[in-house]
Design an enzyme around this catalytic site. Structure first.
Site, PDB file in Angstrom:
ATOM      1  N   SER A  96       0.838  -1.186   0.000  1.00 56.64           N
ATOM      2  CA  SER A  96       0.000   0.000   0.000  1.00 56.64           C
ATOM      3  C   SER A  96       0.883   1.250   0.000  1.00 56.64           C
ATOM      4  CB  SER A  96      -0.972  -0.045   1.185  1.00 56.64           C
ATOM      5  OG  SER A  96      -1.968   0.942   1.064  1.00 56.64           O
ATOM      6  N   HIS A 114      -7.793  -5.395  -0.332  1.00 55.26           N
ATOM      7  CA  HIS A 114      -6.575  -4.659  -0.003  1.00 55.26           C
ATOM      8  C   HIS A 114      -6.017  -5.129   1.337  1.00 55.26           C
ATOM      9  CE1 HIS A 114      -3.875  -1.294  -0.467  1.00 55.26           C
ATOM     10  NE2 HIS A 114      -4.193  -0.789   0.710  1.00 55.26           N
ATOM     11  N   GLU A 170      -9.376  -5.416  -4.528  1.00 59.28           N
ATOM     12  CA  GLU A 170      -8.815  -4.296  -3.778  1.00 59.28           C
ATOM     13  C   GLU A 170      -9.885  -3.360  -3.233  1.00 59.28           C
ATOM     14  OE1 GLU A 170      -5.775  -3.489  -2.930  1.00 59.28           O
ATOM     15  OE2 GLU A 170      -4.375  -4.518  -4.257  1.00 59.28           O
TER      16      GLU A 170
END
Length: 532
Positions: free
Chosen positions: A219, A442, A333
């Site tokens: 990330s 995610h 995600e």
């Protein structure tokens, strides 16, 4: 460069001397010699665990407090005696969140420390330096515990704290005058580079090879890796990079003009609009700074020697670091973000509101086209439809574009997609008892590689097999080879296998395969056009 045998002898001598210098009480406690390491700034005492050795909370920079707030980081000062390295240090200034251990805000600026996880035994091991995620406003090196990864892959792993939010990314005219390259706002990324320099100077003392360092992150940590690839001042500090869900926004930095305008607005919010603006800001408490930073974009700044041009331009032109890269994203995600915006707030997205949500998110033209590409009939609910569009636009397609840019410049780039839709929600959501189907969302791949937030994830038998193979892929890459895993295909190199992506799934849904449909599955023709 010392050879391996010389390093072992030097390390043995250092630990012998360190033991001799210990206070008598400590000596009587029979401290294992290999948990005493003399770094360039002093001796640290770590500890043994069932996975090897760990050394926590080692300072790599001076505390960025007082006159050093919003200054480029300076190397840590030496200390006397033996420094205990058995507990994590402070988190950098950040707000509370729902993640375990982050329930309360922290206002501590003395936080520029790192953690070293080293297997027992030999020297000259490859090294992975991990940069945590958290949107450049949250997180810490302690978010992962990579001790099992280090042992099973035979690597040394370093996790790093760096300045966040306004503390790490404030740009201002007064700060520009104090910056070595005339551009302020990159303090958090400069912290990362100083940590990499610490690794280059010290990691051999822990059994690592300073010539074989891979910088990795997920990330915002992956975005940091993307930025470090483009930064000329980071050349030579690493030999490879790993970007997990970090290509969002094509790794774009703020323009200097926008960053200074944002900094001026931030200063005005704190009552520091005129006169000695920087002095006024430095007199504010960290709590005041933190409470004022909401709503601003805290990100790297382009224009100076640290980052002369946008990362995407640097990479596409072949001006970025000439190193192999392992890069990818997760299949779902957007579900985490859509949940946070809608269902997690108790206000699920409705069919009537769905078209406007797309236009608000992506603009009139792209939002209208997305309505045709993501029809409600193809998804369990409007929230899931929105999540698919958001994840594709934000993460999946930028990751594929990064692959293309790296491959065009002749760099080895290995592509994956984490696609285990049965994966447990990452720790914080799991602990809160959420029932939303997050799929392969995610952050979910992190728990397959490391203990996330220090918690062992309850994987089932098939997931444990996938996790073991993912560790093998990542470990072989860090060791310097093509990413491989036992009984599975090698991760495709985009120079010779353009468009092929390694799909990481459990056996019951097809297992690990090379996919040729990821670009189409994520509607990247639409999102590539919107980004151009």
């Amino acid at each position: 460069m010392r050879n391996g045998r010389t390093r072992i002898l030097v390390a043995a001598l250092v630990t012998t001397l360190a033991t001799a210098l210990l206070p008598a009480a400590a000596a009587r406690a029979s401290v294992p010699a290999d948990t005493l390491v003399r770094t360039g700034t002093g001796v640290v005492r770590g500890q043994h665990t069932s996975e090897g050795r760990q050394f926590l909370g080692i300072p790599y920079a001076q505390p960025p407090v007082g006159a050093l707030r919003w200054r480029e980081p300076r190397p840590a000062e030496p200390w006397r005696g033996v420094r205990d390295a058995t507990e994590f240090s402070n988190r950098c200034v950040q707000s509370a969140s729902w993640d375990p251990g982050y329930e309360d805000p922290t206002y501590t600026e003395d936080c520029l420390d790192l953690n070293v996880y080293a297997p027992d035994g030999s020297a000259d091991r490859p090294v992975m330096v991990w940069l945590h995620g958290g949107g450049l406003t949250a997180g810490a090196g302690a978010d992962i515990v990579p001790d099992t990864f280090a042992r099973t892959t035979g690597t040394v792993v370093v996790t790093v704290n760096y300045r966040l939010g306004a503390m790490g990314f404030l740009a201002a005219a007064g700060l520009d005058r104090q910056a070595s390259d005339g551009v302020s706002g990159n303090f958090g990324l400069q912290d990362q580079q100083l940590a990499l320099r610490w690794v280059r100077a010290n990691i051999w003392r822990f059994g690592g090879d300073p010539g074989r360092v891979t910088v990795a992150g997920e990330s915002a940590g992956g975005r940091s890796v993307c930025t470090q690839l483009a930064s000329p001042t980071g050349r030579g500090l690493f030999r490879a990079g790993i970007v997990e869900s970090g290509a969002y926004g094509d790794c774009a930095a703020r323009t200097h003009e926008d960053a200074r305008a944002s900094g001026a607005a931030f200063a005005a919010r704190l009552g520091c609009a005129s006169g000695d603006v920087v002095g006024c800001l430095r007199r504010k408490s960290s709590q005041e700074i933190l409470e004022a930073q909401a709503g601003f974009d805290w990100a790297p700044v382009v224009g100076g020697a640290f980052l002369p041009e946008q990362p995407a331009a640097s990479i596409a032109a072949g001006r970025s670091a000439r190193v192999p890269v392992l890069n990818g994203a997760n299949q779902d995600e957007g579900r985490l973000f859509a949940y946070g915006a809608y269902d997690g707030q108790g206000t699920p997205l409705t069919a009537a509101a769905y078209p406007k949500a797309l236009v608000d998110a992506f603009g009139q033209e792209a939002g209208t086209r997305a309505l045709g590409e993501y029809p409600l009939a193809g998804h369990p609910s409007p929230t899931y439809a929105y999540a698919a569009a958001a994840g594709d636009q934000l993460m999946a397609c930028p990751a594929l574009r990064l692959n293309q840019r790296l491959a065009r410049s002749g760099l080895p780039v290995y592509a994956y997609e984490f696609a285990d839709r049965t994966s447990p929600p990452f720790a914080s959501i799991r602990e809160a008892g959420r029932t939303f189907d997050f799929g392969a969302t995610h952050v979910n791949e992190v728990q397959y590689l490391f203990k996330h937030f220090g918690l062992a994830t309850p994987l089932n038998a098939e997931q444990r097999v996938l996790a073991r193979r993912m560790v093998q892929y990542w470990g072989s890459f860090v060791r310097g080879s093509v990413p491989r895993a036992e009984g599975a295909p090698a991760m495709p190199d985009q120079r010779s296998s353009a468009g092929r992506t390694l799909s990481l799934r459990t056996a019951s849904v097809g297992g690990i395969t090379r996919s040729t449909t990821v670009h189409r599955d994520h509607r990247c023709t639409l999102w590539d056009a919107a980004a151009s």
